[in-house]
Motif scaffolding. Structure first.
Motif, PDB file in Angstrom:
ATOM      1  N   ASN A  10      39.167  42.165  43.659  1.00 12.13           N
ATOM      2  CA  ASN A  10      38.654  41.614  44.930  1.00 12.13           C
ATOM      3  C   ASN A  10      37.197  41.212  44.781  1.00 12.13           C
ATOM      4  O   ASN A  10      36.776  40.146  45.251  1.00 12.13           O
ATOM      5  CB  ASN A  10      38.795  42.626  46.064  1.00 12.13           C
ATOM      6  N   ARG A  11      36.412  42.074  44.115  1.00 12.82           N
ATOM      7  CA  ARG A  11      34.996  41.773  43.899  1.00 12.82           C
ATOM      8  C   ARG A  11      34.834  40.532  43.017  1.00 12.82           C
ATOM      9  O   ARG A  11      34.017  39.652  43.306  1.00 12.82           O
ATOM     10  CB  ARG A  11      34.294  42.981  43.260  1.00 12.82           C
ATOM     11  N   LEU A  12      35.637  40.441  41.952  1.00 12.16           N
ATOM     12  CA  LEU A  12      35.563  39.282  41.062  1.00 12.16           C
ATOM     13  C   LEU A  12      35.967  37.993  41.783  1.00 12.16           C
ATOM     14  O   LEU A  12      35.369  36.942  41.579  1.00 12.16           O
ATOM     15  CB  LEU A  12      36.442  39.504  39.820  1.00 12.16           C
ATOM     16  N   ILE A  13      36.959  38.094  42.630  1.00  9.88           N
ATOM     17  CA  ILE A  13      37.403  36.921  43.410  1.00  9.88           C
ATOM     18  C   ILE A  13      36.291  36.480  44.363  1.00  9.88           C
ATOM     19  O   ILE A  13      35.989  35.279  44.470  1.00  9.88           O
ATOM     20  CB  ILE A  13      38.718  37.234  44.162  1.00  9.88           C
ATOM     21  N   LEU A  14      35.662  37.445  45.034  1.00  6.66           N
ATOM     22  CA  LEU A  14      34.561  37.111  45.947  1.00  6.66           C
ATOM     23  C   LEU A  14      33.391  36.479  45.198  1.00  6.66           C
ATOM     24  O   LEU A  14      32.788  35.509  45.676  1.00  6.66           O
ATOM     25  CB  LEU A  14      34.091  38.348  46.705  1.00  6.66           C
ATOM     26  N   GLU A  15      33.064  37.009  44.036  1.00  8.50           N
ATOM     27  CA  GLU A  15      31.983  36.432  43.229  1.00  8.50           C
ATOM     28  C   GLU A  15      32.318  34.997  42.838  1.00  8.50           C
ATOM     29  O   GLU A  15      31.456  34.112  42.892  1.00  8.50           O
ATOM     30  CB  GLU A  15      31.743  37.277  41.971  1.00  8.50           C
ATOM     31  N   ASN A  16      33.569  34.772  42.454  1.00 13.19           N
ATOM     32  CA  ASN A  16      34.008  33.421  42.090  1.00 13.19           C
ATOM     33  C   ASN A  16      33.872  32.486  43.278  1.00 13.19           C
ATOM     34  O   ASN A  16      33.382  31.353  43.137  1.00 13.19           O
ATOM     35  CB  ASN A  16      35.458  33.481  41.594  1.00 13.19           C
TER      36      ASN A  16
END
Length: 116
Positions: A10-16
């Motif tokens: 979820n964090r990686l998706i938000l960063e993307n």
């Protein structure tokens, strides 16, 4: 453990998504700058044309040559700006596609995590 993995994705998706938004914002700023530059060039060449017209009224002998030269330079600048804009748009499109593919991969990995 699986919850932590989902949180990580979820964090990686938000960063993307944030990077994609920043990329789009940067693109708009560059497009606006190019547009403003083109407008400034246009105004400058119009002013130059007016000065050439005024010069011709006072007997300037090279006025028509200068006018043609200025018009050619304006066309060349406009062409360079168009080409630059196209190259920038292509680079942004390529980078956006890459980021979209990365985000899709992250979604897939997240969805592959089993629910306990």
């Amino acid at each position: 453990m699986n919850d932590q993995e989902r949180v990580k994705y979820n964090r990686l998706i938000l960063e993307n998504e944030e990077l994609t938004n920043e990329l789009n914002s940067g693109k708009r700023k560059i497009e606006e700058s190019i547009y403003n530059l083109e407008e400034d060039f246009h105004r400058g060449f119009q002013e130059l044309s007016s000065l050439n017209d005024e010069n011709s009224r006072f007997g300037g002998s090279k006025t028509s040559w200068l006018q043609r030269n200025n018009e050619e330079q304006e066309r060349a600048f406009r062409q360079l700006l168009r080409e630059s804009n196209e190259q920038i748009a292509l680079a942004y499109k390529k980078e956006t596609k890459k980021m979209d593919e990365e985000r899709e991969m992250l979604y897939k990995k997240r969805s592959d995590i089993p629910w306990d």
